[in-house]
Design an enzyme around this catalytic site. Structure first.
Site, short mmCIF file in Angstrom:
data_model
loop_
_atom_site.label_atom_id
_atom_site.label_comp_id
_atom_site.label_asym_id
_atom_site.label_seq_id
_atom_site.Cartn_x
_atom_site.Cartn_y
_atom_site.Cartn_z
N LYS A 82 -4.00 -9.86 -6.22
CA LYS A 82 -5.29 -10.26 -5.65
C LYS A 82 -6.41 -9.30 -6.11
O LYS A 82 -6.14 -8.12 -6.38
CB LYS A 82 -5.22 -10.33 -4.11
CG LYS A 82 -5.35 -9.02 -3.40
CD LYS A 82 -5.76 -9.20 -1.93
CE LYS A 82 -6.02 -7.83 -1.32
NZ LYS A 82 -6.68 -7.81 -0.06
N LYS A 109 0.82 -1.22 0.00
CA LYS A 109 0.00 0.00 0.00
C LYS A 109 0.85 1.26 0.00
O LYS A 109 0.43 2.29 -0.53
CB LYS A 109 -0.98 0.00 1.18
CG LYS A 109 -2.05 -1.06 1.00
CD LYS A 109 -3.39 -0.70 1.57
CE LYS A 109 -4.40 -1.74 1.11
NZ LYS A 109 -5.72 -1.63 1.71
N LYS A 133 -10.89 -4.35 -3.99
CA LYS A 133 -11.92 -3.34 -4.25
C LYS A 133 -11.32 -1.96 -4.42
O LYS A 133 -11.96 -1.06 -4.94
CB LYS A 133 -12.96 -3.36 -3.14
CG LYS A 133 -12.42 -3.15 -1.74
CD LYS A 133 -13.59 -3.11 -0.78
CE LYS A 133 -13.42 -3.93 0.47
NZ LYS A 133 -12.39 -3.45 1.40
P1 ATP Z 1 -8.46 -3.45 -0.07
O1 ATP Z 1 -8.58 -4.16 -1.38
O2 ATP Z 1 -9.11 -2.12 -0.04
O3 ATP Z 1 -7.10 -3.50 0.49
P2 ATP Z 1 -9.51 -5.76 1.06
O4 ATP Z 1 -10.73 -6.14 0.29
O5 ATP Z 1 -8.27 -6.51 0.88
O6 ATP Z 1 -9.32 -4.21 0.92
P3 ATP Z 1 -10.97 -6.01 3.51
O7 ATP Z 1 -12.20 -5.40 3.03
O8 ATP Z 1 -10.64 -5.62 4.87
O9 ATP Z 1 -9.73 -5.75 2.61
O10 ATP Z 1 -11.07 -7.58 3.41
C1 ATP Z 1 -12.06 -8.26 4.04
C2 ATP Z 1 -11.83 -9.72 3.95
O11 ATP Z 1 -11.85 -10.15 2.60
C3 ATP Z 1 -10.50 -10.17 4.54
O12 ATP Z 1 -10.72 -11.29 5.34
C4 ATP Z 1 -9.68 -10.50 3.34
O13 ATP Z 1 -8.78 -11.54 3.63
C5 ATP Z 1 -10.71 -10.96 2.35
N1 ATP Z 1 -10.28 -10.73 0.99
C6 ATP Z 1 -10.02 -9.53 0.42
N2 ATP Z 1 -9.65 -9.67 -0.86
C7 ATP Z 1 -9.67 -11.01 -1.13
C8 ATP Z 1 -9.38 -11.81 -2.28
N3 ATP Z 1 -9.01 -11.27 -3.41
N4 ATP Z 1 -9.54 -13.14 -2.17
C9 ATP Z 1 -9.92 -13.72 -1.02
N5 ATP Z 1 -10.20 -13.02 0.10
C10 ATP Z 1 -10.08 -11.69 0.06
#
Ligand code: ATP
Ligand code: LTN
Length: 335
Positions: free
Chosen positions: A201, A119, A204
């Site tokens: 990955k 980040k 969002k």
């Molecule tokens: P950002 O993309 O803004 O960094 P994020 O989606 O990674 O945010 P969170 O919204 O806090 O972060 O994630 C919520 C949950 O979703 C966490 O448990 C994370 O491990 C899971 N998660 C996020 N992205 C993925 C992905 N691509 N595949 C599987 N699990 C995910």
């Protein structure tokens, strides 16, 4: 009503950031597990709004996303009676315990966190101290509720290990204050990759909206994004490390249909990528459609939503306050 372990169920805690539209990655990697766990466990779930401001947010959009994330948790089928569902900033013990724990966390161990490295590269203009110490706040979120399990996607494993390290260190000095939590990571869907760059990955906060599918996307958008997904030129539906695009689509299809990888490979033997991508898009759209329909109803009724998140915070704070004061007392504060 707060019934602290009157039922002897094991405890679960997890949070999700309201940092944008929740994606299929969030759903398959984390939220699907939350739903599956709510009957067997005593669950606490929060919208981690304090975490979201480690990246600059537009105030009106942030407010909207907090509402929308809370409503989506309900739309997914999480029952606010059975579980404690609240907004992180409504329970001040999270920020308070985070300060305490930061004095038991080493600069060196924080510097190794891969999410911080990613980040800070992505937002070089705003490498703030909150972004750096973010895992300490996450440790506070977890440790306040003494959970046995923390369901998260694979990307959060490192942060969970730090929470365990901080808790162990604190307990070694002061006795048995915190429970050491276990990660709970799904087998299929633990890491869903970007549809445009399958080595990254699905996130969002990715600037390219074609790289992610939002839980609330329309059927047409979902199918279009899958049709455009980046694959390879072999034209064989086969799971393999050197085929990250197709393997990601197989993982997604497997997670939404419960078919195994070999069943999927057989189903699409001799068929082209076009047909496979359409099948994945349709299966994902079918899975998400009922969630979107429920969400559209829930988000209309702001009054009910507010009553639910206020009640959730009250329930959460009763538990959080106890752990926080216990930790403060152990350290030597006058209460
Ligand atoms: P950002 O993309 O803004 O960094 P994020 O989606 O990674 O945010 P969170 O919204 O806090 O972060 O994630 C919520 C949950 O979703 C966490 O448990 C994370 O491990 C899971 N998660 C996020 N992205 C993925 C992905 N691509 N595949 C599987 N699990 C995910
Ligand atoms: N850091 C997590 C979100 C999060 C979390 C938590 C997950 C904040 N607090 C407590 C589990 C437990 C993320 O970015 N996915």
């Amino acid at each position: 009503m707060c019934q602290e372990n009157t039922n002897n169920k094991k405890k679960v805690l997890s949070c999700i950031q309201p940092s944008g539209m929740l994606t299929l990655g969030n759903y398959l990697g984390a939220l699907k597990n939350w739903i599956a766990m709510q009957d067997e466990f005593d669950c606490t779930f929060a919208v981690a709004d304090l975490h979201a401001i480690t990246v600059r947010q537009e105030p009106a959009a942030l407010r909207q996303q907090i509402y929308s994330t809370y409503a989506l948790l309900l739309a997914l089928g999480l029952d606010p009676e059975k579980n404690t569902i609240f907004i992180q900033s409504h329970v001040p013990e999270h920020a308070n315990l985070s300060w305490l724990l930061s004095c038991y966390t080493q600069f060196g161990e924080m510097s190794r966190m891969t999410q911080f490295k990613d980040k800070s590269l992505k937002h070089p203009e705003n490498v703030n101290v909150g972004l750096f110490s973010y895992p300490v706040l996450m440790a506070a979120d977890i440790l306040l509720y003494k959970p046995d399990f923390v369901p998260v996607g694979a990307d959060q494993k490192q942060h969970l290990e730090i929470s365990r390290d901080i808790a162990t260190r604190f307990n070694n000095i002061y006795g048995d204050v915190f429970t050491i939590p276990e990660p709970y990571i799904p087998k299929a869907g633990a890491k869903i990759m970007s549809l445009q760059d399958p080595t990254k990955k699905m996130s969002k906060s990715d600037d390219n909206p074609n790289s992610w599918v939002a839980i609330l996307d329309s059927r047409e958008d979902i199918i279009r994004k899958f049709k455009r997904a980046v694959t390879d030129s072999e034209a064989v539906v086969r799971f393999s490390e050197d085929k990250p695009g197709i393997s990601n689509l197989i993982t997604i299809y497997s997670a939404v249909t419960d078919k195994t990888i070999s069943e999927i490979e057989k189903e699409f033997e001799g068929k082209g990528y076009g047909e496979f991508k359409l099948a994945v898009g349709e299966a994902v759209a079918d899975t998400l459609a009922p969630i979107k329909a429920r969400y559209d109803e829930i988000i209309k009724d702001k009054k009910t939503l507010e009553a639910l998140y206020r009640a959730g915070a009250e329930k959460a704070e009763k538990v959080a306050r106890k752990t926080y004061f216990k930790a403060m007392k152990k350290v030597g504060f006058v209460l």
